[in-house]
Design a protein around this motif. Sequence first.
Motif, PDB file in Angstrom:
ATOM      1  N   ARG A  48       0.829  -1.207   0.000  1.00 37.78           N
ATOM      2  CA  ARG A  48       0.000   0.000   0.000  1.00 37.78           C
ATOM      3  C   ARG A  48       0.862   1.256   0.000  1.00 37.78           C
ATOM      4  NH1 ARG A  48      -3.845  -2.114   4.819  1.00 37.78           N
ATOM      5  NH2 ARG A  48      -5.156  -3.449   3.553  1.00 37.78           N
ATOM      6  N   PRO A  57      -9.119   4.591  -2.026  1.00 37.58           N
ATOM      7  CA  PRO A  57      -8.463   5.379  -3.081  1.00 37.58           C
ATOM      8  C   PRO A  57      -7.162   6.029  -2.631  1.00 37.58           C
ATOM      9  CG  PRO A  57     -10.799   5.889  -3.015  1.00 37.58           C
ATOM     10  CD  PRO A  57     -10.487   5.049  -1.805  1.00 37.58           C
ATOM     11  N   GLN A  60      -4.008   3.957  -2.972  1.00 37.53           N
ATOM     12  CA  GLN A  60      -3.502   3.723  -4.328  1.00 37.53           C
ATOM     13  C   GLN A  60      -3.268   5.029  -5.081  1.00 37.53           C
ATOM     14  OE1 GLN A  60      -2.540   0.797  -5.330  1.00 37.53           O
ATOM     15  NE2 GLN A  60      -3.308  -0.240  -3.518  1.00 37.53           N
ATOM     16  N   TRP A  61      -2.870   6.080  -4.381  1.00 35.17           N
ATOM     17  CA  TRP A  61      -2.740   7.387  -5.014  1.00 35.17           C
ATOM     18  C   TRP A  61      -1.732   7.433  -6.160  1.00 35.17           C
ATOM     19  CZ3 TRP A  61       1.745  10.117  -5.129  1.00 35.17           C
ATOM     20  CH2 TRP A  61       2.738   9.765  -4.204  1.00 35.17           C
ATOM     21  N   ILE A  63      -1.016   5.220  -8.666  1.00 35.72           N
ATOM     22  CA  ILE A  63      -1.631   4.789  -9.919  1.00 35.72           C
ATOM     23  C   ILE A  63      -2.786   5.701 -10.298  1.00 35.72           C
ATOM     24  CG2 ILE A  63      -3.218   3.086  -8.918  1.00 35.72           C
ATOM     25  CD1 ILE A  63      -1.497   2.155 -12.028  1.00 35.72           C
ATOM     26  N   LEU A  64      -3.523   6.202  -9.305  1.00 30.00           N
ATOM     27  CA  LEU A  64      -4.624   7.120  -9.605  1.00 30.00           C
ATOM     28  C   LEU A  64      -4.106   8.427 -10.200  1.00 30.00           C
ATOM     29  CD1 LEU A  64      -6.944   6.548  -6.523  1.00 30.00           C
ATOM     30  CD2 LEU A  64      -7.252   5.741  -8.872  1.00 30.00           C
ATOM     31  N   LEU A  65      -2.956   8.897  -9.731  1.00 27.48           N
ATOM     32  CA  LEU A  65      -2.359  10.108 -10.284  1.00 27.48           C
ATOM     33  C   LEU A  65      -1.978   9.909 -11.750  1.00 27.48           C
ATOM     34  CD1 LEU A  65      -1.226  12.991  -9.663  1.00 27.48           C
ATOM     35  CD2 LEU A  65       0.943  11.855  -9.179  1.00 27.48           C
ATOM     36  N   LEU A  67      -3.151   7.574 -13.858  1.00 22.03           N
ATOM     37  CA  LEU A  67      -4.360   7.367 -14.656  1.00 22.03           C
ATOM     38  C   LEU A  67      -5.135   8.665 -14.870  1.00 22.03           C
ATOM     39  CD1 LEU A  67      -5.665   3.970 -13.235  1.00 22.03           C
ATOM     40  CD2 LEU A  67      -4.647   4.413 -15.479  1.00 22.03           C
ATOM     41  N   ALA A  68      -5.183   9.513 -13.854  1.00 23.68           N
ATOM     42  CA  ALA A  68      -5.866  10.804 -14.008  1.00 23.68           C
ATOM     43  C   ALA A  68      -5.156  11.661 -15.052  1.00 23.68           C
ATOM     44  CB  ALA A  68      -5.935  11.535 -12.668  1.00 23.68           C
ATOM     45  N   SER A  92       2.501  12.099 -18.043  1.00 21.82           N
ATOM     46  CA  SER A  92       1.960  11.317 -16.925  1.00 21.82           C
ATOM     47  C   SER A  92       2.666   9.971 -16.817  1.00 21.82           C
ATOM     48  CB  SER A  92       0.449  11.150 -17.065  1.00 21.82           C
ATOM     49  OG  SER A  92       0.126  10.310 -18.135  1.00 21.82           O
TER      50      SER A  92
END
Length: 155
Positions: A48, A57, A60-61, A63-65, A67-68, A92
């Motif tokens: 994590r 969420p 998993q910041w 991968i979210l960054l 993907l965003a 990105s």
Amino acid sequence: MSAEAAGEFPAAAPLPAAEGTAHTAAREPGGRPPEITRGTARPEGGGRAAGGAAPAPARQWPILLVLAGALIGLVVTATGQFRAGTIIVGASLLVGAGLRWALTAVGMLAVRSRFTDVITYGILGAAILLLALMAQPDPVIRIPFLEDIIHFSVR
């Protein structure tokens, strides 16, 4: 002459049954026991990215960054700004490479080993960024030998 040299091998011991399953000692053709995967190791850094007390969420910041950023780039590209959108997508991916290299725990951004992930994200990000800067009309950068390759291959 031993049994192994004669081509005779002793039968393998049956796999132990997992608790709560109706596992039998059924064998595949050829006498091999069925292959059962008991678990898979996480990639290095695949833990994590935030503590277990954080909401899902937030854990998993990284991968979210990434993907965003890619999603924003695709939306910008779809609105007619091709160069700007592809630059955002490439950047990105480069951010993803930097996060994977710099942080010890990146959650789902870790797919394989750190080295493989950094090289993959970096090469893909750099290639997308380079192609975005070379896109016609009015390329920002010109690389003559690439233009020669394209002209030679299109003839």
